[in-house]
Design an enzyme around this catalytic site. Sequence first.
Site, PDB file in Angstrom:
ATOM      1  N   HIS A 263       0.824  -1.226   0.000  1.00 24.02           N
ATOM      2  CA  HIS A 263       0.000   0.000   0.000  1.00 24.02           C
ATOM      3  C   HIS A 263       0.849   1.263   0.000  1.00 24.02           C
ATOM      4  O   HIS A 263       0.541   2.224   0.706  1.00 24.02           O
ATOM      5  CB  HIS A 263      -0.928   0.015   1.224  1.00 24.02           C
ATOM      6  CG  HIS A 263      -1.972  -1.050   1.186  1.00 24.02           C
ATOM      7  ND1 HIS A 263      -2.921  -1.127   0.209  1.00 24.02           N
ATOM      8  CD2 HIS A 263      -2.202  -2.121   2.002  1.00 24.02           C
ATOM      9  CE1 HIS A 263      -3.714  -2.177   0.417  1.00 24.02           C
ATOM     10  NE2 HIS A 263      -3.286  -2.804   1.494  1.00 24.02           N
TER      11      HIS A 263
ATOM     12  N   ASP B 202      -0.181  -5.108   6.139  1.00 24.69           N
ATOM     13  CA  ASP B 202      -1.242  -5.952   5.567  1.00 24.69           C
ATOM     14  C   ASP B 202      -1.096  -6.094   4.061  1.00 24.69           C
ATOM     15  O   ASP B 202      -0.469  -5.264   3.397  1.00 24.69           O
ATOM     16  CB  ASP B 202      -2.609  -5.341   5.877  1.00 24.69           C
ATOM     17  CG  ASP B 202      -2.752  -3.950   5.291  1.00 24.69           C
ATOM     18  OD1 ASP B 202      -1.771  -3.167   5.385  1.00 24.69           O
ATOM     19  OD2 ASP B 202      -3.798  -3.640   4.719  1.00 24.69           O
ATOM     20  N   GLU B 203      -1.684  -7.149   3.538  1.00 23.97           N
ATOM     21  CA  GLU B 203      -1.901  -7.338   2.104  1.00 23.97           C
ATOM     22  C   GLU B 203      -0.685  -7.045   1.225  1.00 23.97           C
ATOM     23  O   GLU B 203      -0.764  -6.264   0.280  1.00 23.97           O
ATOM     24  CB  GLU B 203      -3.044  -6.429   1.626  1.00 23.97           C
ATOM     25  CG  GLU B 203      -4.376  -6.739   2.281  1.00 23.97           C
ATOM     26  CD  GLU B 203      -5.524  -5.924   1.704  1.00 23.97           C
ATOM     27  OE1 GLU B 203      -6.558  -6.500   1.416  1.00 23.97           O
ATOM     28  OE2 GLU B 203      -5.360  -4.681   1.574  1.00 23.97           O
ATOM     29  N   VAL B 204       0.441  -7.688   1.534  1.00 29.34           N
ATOM     30  CA  VAL B 204       1.627  -7.472   0.696  1.00 29.34           C
ATOM     31  C   VAL B 204       1.541  -8.404  -0.518  1.00 29.34           C
ATOM     32  O   VAL B 204       1.433  -9.613  -0.378  1.00 29.34           O
ATOM     33  CB  VAL B 204       2.909  -7.734   1.493  1.00 29.34           C
ATOM     34  CG1 VAL B 204       4.125  -7.465   0.622  1.00 29.34           C
ATOM     35  CG2 VAL B 204       2.931  -6.873   2.747  1.00 29.34           C
TER      36      VAL B 204
ATOM     37  N   GLU C   2      -1.420 -10.024   9.681  1.00 24.99           N
ATOM     38  CA  GLU C   2      -0.518 -10.790   8.828  1.00 24.99           C
ATOM     39  C   GLU C   2       0.894 -10.855   9.404  1.00 24.99           C
ATOM     40  O   GLU C   2       1.607 -11.846   9.217  1.00 24.99           O
ATOM     41  CB  GLU C   2      -0.427 -10.188   7.418  1.00 24.99           C
ATOM     42  CG  GLU C   2      -1.665 -10.392   6.566  1.00 24.99           C
ATOM     43  CD  GLU C   2      -2.570  -9.198   6.575  1.00 24.99           C
ATOM     44  OE1 GLU C   2      -2.773  -8.622   7.672  1.00 24.99           O
ATOM     45  OE2 GLU C   2      -3.100  -8.856   5.510  1.00 24.99           O
TER      46      GLU C   2
END
Lengths: 521, 521
Positions: free
Chosen positions: A257, A317-319, A370
């Site tokens: 992000h 998060d969300e890599v 995560e």
Amino acid sequence: MLLVLKFAGLCLCLGLCRGLQFNDVDEEAPSAAQTSKYGSLWPLPQEVNIAETSFKLSSSTFRIVDSKQSSAGPSCNILQNAYRKYFEYMFGVARKQEFGKNGRPGLSELTELQVWVTSVDSECDGYPSITSDESYELAVDQPFALLVAPKVWGALRGAVLSYEFLSLLLHLLCFKIFVFNLMFQETMAMNKYNVFHWHIVDDPSFPYLSRTFPNLSQKGAYHPYTHVYTPADVKMVIEFARLRGIRVIPEFDTPGHTQSWGKGQANLLTPCYSGSKPSGSFGPVNPILNTTYDFMTQFFKEISSVFPDAYVHLGGDEVDFTCWRSNPDIQKFMEDHGFGHDYSKLESFYIQRLLDIVTSTKKGYMIWQEVFDNGVKLKPDTVVHVWIGGGSNEELSKVTASGYTTILSAPWYLDYISYGQDWQKYYKVEPLNFNGTEQQKKLVIGGEACMWGEYVDATNLTPRLWPRASAVAERLWSHQNVTDINDAYSRLSAHRCRLVERGIPAEPLFSSYCPREYKAV
Amino acid sequence: MLLVLKFAGLCLCLGLCRGLQFNDVDEEAPSAAQTSKYGSLWPLPQEVNIAETSFKLSSSTFRIVDSKQSSAGPSCNILQNAYRKYFEYMFGVARKQEFGKNGRPGLSELTELQVWVTSVDSECDGYPSITSDESYELAVDQPFALLVAPKVWGALRGAVLSYEFLSLLLHLLCFKIFVFNLMFQETMAMNKYNVFHWHIVDDPSFPYLSRTFPNLSQKGAYHPYTHVYTPADVKMVIEFARLRGIRVIPEFDTPGHTQSWGKGQANLLTPCYSGSKPSGSFGPVNPILNTTYDFMTQFFKEISSVFPDAYVHLGGDEVDFTCWRSNPDIQKFMEDHGFGHDYSKLESFYIQRLLDIVTSTKKGYMIWQEVFDNGVKLKPDTVVHVWIGGGSNEELSKVTASGYTTILSAPWYLDYISYGQDWQKYYKVEPLNFNGTEQQKKLVIGGEACMWGEYVDATNLTPRLWPRASAVAERLWSHQNVTDINDAYSRLSAHRCRLVERGIPAEPLFSSYCPREYKAV
């Protein structure tokens, strides 16, 4: 936003709560099908006792004062500000009127709200923290009401309640229109939210104006002048929050992000490859360069001084590993470090170094789940932010079994809208409903309602947030056994009308009306 | 709201549309990923020709004037009002500035917009109707722009477009903030909506203040003073709409959805029974009493004089037969009339008499599709309102095969919200995509976007309505082959920023920003 589960002892005695529902004041009758015996109280205190007596209130005589024994006197800005504000809320434009004439005959008059902060250190000049004592007791009786709290934070929470109760009293006596322009944090305070989790940068834009790296916002913001938060803006947000007992925890989410970071900081992001050549696009923060860690060291040094709270949210998060996988330099680094093809190890490598950097700034940190899931070594005081899954979930069991404190967001993503009364869904969640010992349950220190910005801006934020976030607030603030959905409907309807009355466009729960409707200017 | 499908011929020549996207004016660059060659035009005209020349515009010299040949002169209120408004929009607070100095060198100046209404009867003092001619042509060339329209209604539509185009011109020259407080109908006009379908009463409330039966609102409104539409309010709405070329069609929905009617009019609703006794609750309008028809005769006589439009919407949807079934008097009436147990025959009996009553007031009527489905005899000019089902549907085939004109709402119930870009769903509907002859397709005279009020009031109406209703507007207004969703995204993003700039809180389509964001006051 984030609301820490804190069970504040509260005793409240007042005679007018039921009086609000009298048939002879139909201008004030809530439009809800069933009215609550708690009137419009929201969120519900831990304990409420209602006596069958009534009082009257007059703007010309009523005062909010420090009790003589209080450790917080006239020099305590936080409280003096709150007194002014709630007095204004209560009497507003009606202040110039004579209420006494309109009072019902035979009612005793309530002339004072005394506020008594009992601890030697009122914490008046401090910042609210994760351990702040927000408890208070409010007793309303003739000739004065008494609000007792160990610290100013409890006095602030109690002042909201006092205002709500005393206003009910007032409305019975006189029907007046109050007009106020309130801000977001003001509404947070009205709903007893006590932490503002400020997700201040993301892929599309980097609005935070960094003194150390001004190019980040100069090139990474939507617009370098009109769409940035200057140091003065940030200071104002923090001070405004402080005066309302709200902590401000900024999030600087990495390594994913971060598209907007790359525009103003060369070589920070990973160049993605298409075959053997760079494609021209960029992925997550580049974890294999020393310059990356030099940058982060300087950047978080600034952050640690700009934001006074003891915690920083570091994201994680969300890599997306696609870009890392495409880059030959990254591939070589993976080989050299024996990571095989497990890119979560590379992510952990990055996060581990980042945590060390932030630790050196003397800050604690929050991270998205995560980071925990990937087995990164965390300090014992780390707060793990659980966001994946529905209501009760296994993640809370795992995180607390490992001894970490945690905040739950998963059931309260308010940006996911749907047709109908979804506030009930938020309200019915029991955050402690997971497998674990009593000790583990105590590690759940709070919950958070999230409003992500893909489909939200200043045009629709407020009605989308309130009163849906108010439903979450009560779940987190009030006692576990406050679960009567009809009672909640009635109070929440009245609560949303109260917000509307203050100029906050809080949307309706269902077909209904407010005595004083929202007027778009 | 209702937008009649009307294909107005339009020729538009202007050089600045592409100019808007020049990189050197990045304050004005839309935040959309892909920009449209049509700039921010919304809804798209039938035909657009863009020349590669540019003009400049100065507030000190620019004028909007009636052309000498025009049949609508200075006495035409509608146009004079529009001129003032659009001039104000264009120059707003910036009017005091000298634009000339900021103009790019070498550009020719555009000094006038001439408006030429060509018909002998401009219809200036009339009301817009279902057959109003709204066509126009706009040509922008040196030294003046020319807007040609047969009637004032076309001139109004063209004036919106002129303003949009000429404003683009202006923004290139000077960057100013315009602040306007616009109303709902104003926004309708901005989006070329031309009928306001006013669903003015329903189960929860009867806010229409009837001169003949004042008790209807006195007892049936949420509140008899603060939540009613007085005769003056209704007049103002109608006149405000007229000035913007918008028809006002009121709906008085019967026999269902009438709970609020019963509060102020005794014996109007059917008493429901529980076993052999009245239960105390009431059902639809009682169709077996003569007093019912006496009431309706007087009531619609008033309505026919209060609302000037040639049509009234009579509702007729979702009649629940449970209460009728429970009532012994109704049962007997059914027997006497040989209706057996088919309550839709009773409904038809009622509707038939109602239609006769309304016909006697010289009004045409719209009805919801159930009335047609139940085989009620309708006048040839009846408009059947199709609301059940998804996008294309068989109902349109049936209704048009029977020779009735029809309005389609089914795919555009904007009160049904969902996460994400649902405007695309509305945009992709092709209303004429049903089995039928060319003759049948011509009977589809329009479409309507609906916003029902269960979860909507003044706090959230505007962002929920716009720009989602703008997407519907283009589908209904523009040519059938305007279907490029990326182009639409770009223009609609810019269009919503234009609304925001005017103080209308139209919500974002996706992560984005506007040069001048909405500021909640």
